[in-house]
Scaffold this motif. Structure first.
Motif, PDB file in Angstrom:
ATOM      1  N   SER A  95      64.366   4.612  20.912  1.00 32.92           N
ATOM      2  CA  SER A  95      63.851   4.081  20.317  1.00 32.92           C
ATOM      3  C   SER A  95      63.085   4.203  19.339  1.00 32.92           C
ATOM      4  N   GLU A  96      62.019   4.828  19.937  1.00 32.86           N
ATOM      5  CA  GLU A  96      61.352   5.271  19.522  1.00 32.86           C
ATOM      6  C   GLU A  96      61.317   6.139  17.970  1.00 32.86           C
ATOM      7  N   GLN A  97      62.140   7.437  17.861  1.00 27.41           N
ATOM      8  CA  GLN A  97      62.573   8.223  17.216  1.00 27.41           C
ATOM      9  C   GLN A  97      63.247   6.891  15.504  1.00 27.41           C
ATOM     10  N   ILE A  98      63.888   6.037  15.735  1.00 22.92           N
ATOM     11  CA  ILE A  98      64.166   5.362  15.036  1.00 22.92           C
ATOM     12  C   ILE A  98      63.240   4.435  14.554  1.00 22.92           C
ATOM     13  N   ASN A  99      62.256   4.350  15.210  1.00 23.42           N
ATOM     14  CA  ASN A  99      61.513   3.333  14.075  1.00 23.42           C
ATOM     15  C   ASN A  99      60.544   4.555  13.575  1.00 23.42           C
ATOM     16  N   ILE A 100      60.231   5.618  14.585  1.00 26.68           N
ATOM     17  CA  ILE A 100      59.875   6.359  13.502  1.00 26.68           C
ATOM     18  C   ILE A 100      59.955   7.050  11.457  1.00 26.68           C
ATOM     19  N   VAL A 101      60.975   6.610  12.105  1.00 22.53           N
ATOM     20  CA  VAL A 101      62.604   7.163  10.837  1.00 22.53           C
ATOM     21  C   VAL A 101      61.892   5.293   9.813  1.00 22.53           C
ATOM     22  N   LYS A 102      61.938   4.764  10.421  1.00 16.23           N
ATOM     23  CA  LYS A 102      62.319   3.439   9.658  1.00 16.23           C
ATOM     24  C   LYS A 102      61.008   3.336   8.954  1.00 16.23           C
ATOM     25  N   GLN A 103      60.256   3.314   9.587  1.00 19.72           N
ATOM     26  CA  GLN A 103      58.654   3.613   9.321  1.00 19.72           C
ATOM     27  C   GLN A 103      57.749   4.232   8.236  1.00 19.72           C
ATOM     28  N   TYR A 104      58.809   5.682   8.053  1.00 19.60           N
ATOM     29  CA  TYR A 104      58.604   6.664   7.613  1.00 19.60           C
ATOM     30  C   TYR A 104      59.481   6.094   6.403  1.00 19.60           C
ATOM     31  N   ASN A 116      66.084   0.492   7.951  1.00 26.12           N
ATOM     32  CA  ASN A 116      66.743  -0.173   8.827  1.00 26.12           C
ATOM     33  C   ASN A 116      67.878   0.547   9.124  1.00 26.12           C
ATOM     34  N   LEU A 117      68.459   0.261   7.629  1.00 25.72           N
ATOM     35  CA  LEU A 117      70.244   1.406   7.590  1.00 25.72           C
ATOM     36  C   LEU A 117      70.054   2.853   7.475  1.00 25.72           C
ATOM     37  N   ILE A 118      69.017   3.176   6.952  1.00 24.88           N
ATOM     38  CA  ILE A 118      68.815   4.152   6.690  1.00 24.88           C
ATOM     39  C   ILE A 118      68.499   4.973   7.928  1.00 24.88           C
ATOM     40  N   ALA A 119      67.796   4.451   8.343  1.00 23.80           N
ATOM     41  CA  ALA A 119      66.776   5.004  10.064  1.00 23.80           C
ATOM     42  C   ALA A 119      68.673   5.485  10.922  1.00 23.80           C
ATOM     43  N   LYS A 120      69.041   4.508  10.801  1.00 20.42           N
ATOM     44  CA  LYS A 120      70.445   4.450  11.422  1.00 20.42           C
ATOM     45  C   LYS A 120      71.971   5.313  11.609  1.00 20.42           C
ATOM     46  N   GLN A 121      71.965   5.198  10.148  1.00 19.41           N
ATOM     47  CA  GLN A 121      72.900   6.277   9.189  1.00 19.41           C
ATOM     48  C   GLN A 121      72.284   7.462  10.010  1.00 19.41           C
ATOM     49  N   ASN A 134      62.161  16.951   9.895  1.00 24.03           N
ATOM     50  CA  ASN A 134      61.677  17.056   8.451  1.00 24.03           C
ATOM     51  C   ASN A 134      61.026  15.796   8.148  1.00 24.03           C
ATOM     52  N   ILE A 135      60.641  15.088   8.665  1.00 20.31           N
ATOM     53  CA  ILE A 135      59.757  13.377   8.084  1.00 20.31           C
ATOM     54  C   ILE A 135      58.837  13.901   9.154  1.00 20.31           C
ATOM     55  N   LYS A 136      58.722  14.294  10.189  1.00 20.76           N
ATOM     56  CA  LYS A 136      57.364  14.960  11.200  1.00 20.76           C
ATOM     57  C   LYS A 136      56.749  15.226  10.517  1.00 20.76           C
ATOM     58  N   TYR A 137      57.547  16.883  10.095  1.00 16.67           N
ATOM     59  CA  TYR A 137      56.283  18.148  10.362  1.00 16.67           C
ATOM     60  C   TYR A 137      56.301  18.320   8.350  1.00 16.67           C
TER      61      TYR A 137
END
Length: 169
Positions: A95-104, A116-121, A134-137
């Motif tokens: 769930s934290e990783q999904i939140n990181i993608v959402k926040q990005y 939310n849709l992008i992160a979920k997919q 890719n998102i973190k680095y």
């Protein structure tokens, strides 16, 4: 974990090969000329100058390739460690990783609903670890397999080709 599909070289891979070529050719020109001038100042015997130039060419080519090997190996090991860390993070705290993608994506200007849709997919895909990396680095680490050999031989090749011109002069 990450896709192993064959694809064209990325810009990063092309730049690594170019970097190795530029450094190899630059060293090839400068080191051999330096040795030839130094030995030429000490003796006028052409055979001695030729042997010194050949010895320098071999030593420097080996040194360049060893340095390139060490550099690319450390980079590859660091990237593998980052991928393993993200896989562990994904496994232990999804769930934290999904939140990181959402926040990005929200930071990129996407609405919360769309983020939310992008992160979920993206997190449902098989290459979700690559997405996190890719998102973190800010890069894709899946392209290092052939880079080591290519960079080492590119460095050796450019070094020898440019230093040979000096040696033959």
């Amino acid at each position: 974990m990450l896709n192993k599909r064959k694809k064209k070289a990325t810009m990063e891979e092309k730049m690594n090969v170019l970097r190795a070529g530029v450094l190899g050719s630059n060293d090839g020109i400068l080191t051999v000329v330096g040795v030839l001038f130094s030995v030429g100042a000490a003796t006028s015997n052409r055979f001695t100058i030729l042997i010194a130039g050949l010895a320098d060419l071999v030593a420097c080519a080996l040194s360049m390739s060893a340095g390139e090997y060490a550099s690319v190996s450390v980079q590859r090991d660091t990237e593998k460690s980052a991928v393993e860390e993200e896989a562990t993070n994904l496994k232990n705290n999804y769930s934290e990783q999904i939140n990181i993608v959402k926040q990005y994506y929200q930071n990129k200007g996407v609405s919360l609903q769309t983020a939310n849709l992008i992160a979920k997919q993206l997190m449902e895909k098989e290459d979700r670890v690559a997405t996190l990396v890719n998102i973190k680095y800010g890069t894709v680490f899946e392209s290092m397999d052939g880079s080591l050999v290519i960079d080492v031989f590119c460095s050796i090749g450019w070094f020898i080709s440019f230093s040979s011109n000096d040696l033959c002069s």
